[in-house]
Scaffold this active site. Structure first.
Site, PDB file in Angstrom:
ATOM      1  N   GLY A   1       0.809  -1.211   0.000  1.00 39.23           N
ATOM      2  CA  GLY A   1       0.000   0.000   0.000  1.00 39.23           C
ATOM      3  C   GLY A   1       0.842   1.260   0.000  1.00 39.23           C
ATOM      4  CB  CYS A   2      -0.298   4.755   0.304  1.00 39.43           C
ATOM      5  SG  CYS A   2      -1.545   4.706  -1.009  1.00 39.43           S
ATOM      6  CG  PHE A   3       2.951   1.588   4.550  1.00 37.70           C
ATOM      7  CD1 PHE A   3       4.047   0.737   4.522  1.00 37.70           C
ATOM      8  CD2 PHE A   3       1.690   1.026   4.725  1.00 37.70           C
ATOM      9  CE1 PHE A   3       3.894  -0.641   4.646  1.00 37.70           C
ATOM     10  CE2 PHE A   3       1.520  -0.346   4.847  1.00 37.70           C
ATOM     11  CZ  PHE A   3       2.632  -1.181   4.809  1.00 37.70           C
ATOM     12  CB  ALA A   4       5.172   0.132   0.168  1.00 40.86           C
TER      13      ALA A   4
ATOM     14  CG  PHE B   1       1.141   9.103   5.776  1.00 43.10           C
ATOM     15  CD1 PHE B   1       1.769   9.152   7.013  1.00 43.10           C
ATOM     16  CD2 PHE B   1       1.219  10.218   4.946  1.00 43.10           C
ATOM     17  CE1 PHE B   1       2.458  10.298   7.408  1.00 43.10           C
ATOM     18  CE2 PHE B   1       1.897  11.362   5.328  1.00 43.10           C
ATOM     19  CZ  PHE B   1       2.520  11.400   6.568  1.00 43.10           C
TER      20      PHE B   1
END
Length: 401
Positions: free
Chosen positions: A167-170, A377
């Site tokens: 997801g977007c934190f990666a 995040f």
């Protein structure tokens, strides 16, 4: 029979690098198909055959207007969607059609970004020792890491790590992993690739699932690649940013804030809580833990790379920390020109920052500042925090942190 002539400690010391992991090159790529945000609501409701949902379309228009996005890039063209109507429905079985796209296009887009990074790096690709590949777009075996290794002609012995469904934190995760690999393997050169395609999440609108529509208003396609290594050979390598520290945490009381579920209908996206509020409420703790050891308490004295999950997140973080608007300039530029590309965003922002810093005559790659922070995040709610140190633009030499 002779005994060993070296100790484990001597072997261990010889295996490890001396200096900090450093970003040595950055490359980015997008599909050719560009979608302008002002035109997107009409296009989206037309291609999904949802024009009769007039009130919902007005809501979606407002979402797009507030998104602060000017344009995005998408592999999915109108022609392809017309041939695959199940992908345009809200919840119709369509995973096979989606997988057919992403198993081919995710590594292909990653290759385009990687080739740019390798060219800038200026070293033979045979010197790449590790590959870290990250995508939230589909799953396959052997993975996109294997496909990219073949496409680029990397050595068969390259050490690969495939990260699916983060997801977007990666974007922060891959830098944290690359830092550990580079610093614990002397001479390592890590190729990091994040490649994201919205073909897994695209779907028609629904009155009962407005959070899915938020995703439709924000997400775009893109791939970014970086080369990370310690102890750079400055005769041929040009350091850009040093990776000083990296950490991951799950925010308290945030379970279910951001979810994604891979189903027959593709990857469904759910926003179940006040995500901007949760992030802004906890951002100061993350900053203190990262920068207190460095004696830094003025967060306007550092450069900022924050995953642009949406404008509300950036607005509330700015307000909470008292940030001047210019600190988020690079972040907001990437949001405006590309949308939310999940894990690839923060690497696009690093690229934008170092380029604009040079164009503006700044002293360092970090908008003239020495220290900086990179935030990711995403689902969990998970936060990645990476402390960065910039490099002087005049000499390209590293700074001892």
């Amino acid at each position: 029979m002779a005994g060993a002539t070296v100790t484990v400690e001597e072997v261990r010391k010889a295996q490890r690098a001396t200096g900090p992991a450093t970003v040595l090159a950055i490359g980015t790529a997008t599909p050719a198909n560009c979608v302008h945000q002002a035109d997107y609501p009409d296009y989206y409701f037309r291609i999904t055959k949802s024009e009769h949902m007039t009130e919902l379309k007005e809501k979606f228009k407002r979402m797009c207007d507030k998104s602060q996005i000017r344009k995005r890039y998408m592999h999915l063209t109108e022609e392809y969607l017309a041939e695959n109507p199940n992908m345009c429905a809200y919840m119709a079985p369509s995973l096979d059609a989606r997988q057919d796209i992403v198993v081919v296009e995710v590594p292909k887009l990653g290759k385009a970004a990687a080739q740019k990074a390798i060219k800038e790096w200026g070293q033979p690709k045979s010197k790449i020792t590790h590959l870290v590949f990250c995508t939230t777009s589909g799953v396959d075996m052997p993975g996109a890491d294997y496909q990219l290794t073949k496409m680029l002609g990397l050595r068969p012995s390259v050490n690969r790590l495939m990260m699916y469904q983060q997801g977007c934190f990666a974007g922060g995760t891959v830098l944290r992993v690359a830092k550990d690999l580079a610093e614990n393997n002397r001479g390592a050169r890590v190729l990091v690739v994040c490649s994201e395609i919205t073909a897994v999440t695209f779907r028609g609108p629904s009155e009962s699932h407005l959070d899915s529509m938020v995703g439709q208003a924000l997400f775009g396609d893109g791939a970014a690649a970086v080369i990370v290594g310690a102890d750079p050979d400055e005769r041929v390598e040009r350091p850009l940013f040093q990776l000083v520290s990296a950490s991951q945490t799950i925010l308290p009381d945030s379970e279910g804030a951001i979810d994604g579920h891979l189903r027959e209908v593709g990857l469904t996206f759910h926003l179940l809580k006040d995500v901007p509020g949760l992030i802004s409420k906890n951002i100061e703790r993350s900053l203190e833990e990262a920068f207190k050891p460095l004696g830094i308490t003025d967060y306007n004295s550092i450069f900022w790379v924050a995953h642009p999950g949406g404008p509300a997140i950036l607005d509330q973080v700015e307000a909470k920390v008292g940030l001047k608007k210019e600190r988020m300039r690079a972040t907001r530029h990437v949001l405006s020109e590309y949308g939310n590309m999940s894990s690839a965003c923060v690497l696009f922002i690093l690229d934008e920052m170092r380029k604009r810093s040079a164009e503006d005559g700044q002293a360092t790659t970090g908008e003239g500042f020495d220290w900086g922070v990179l935030f990711g995040f995403g689902p969990g709610l998970t936060v990645e925090t990476v402390v960065l140190h910039s490099v002087p633009i005049t000499t390209g030499a590293t700074i001892t942190a």
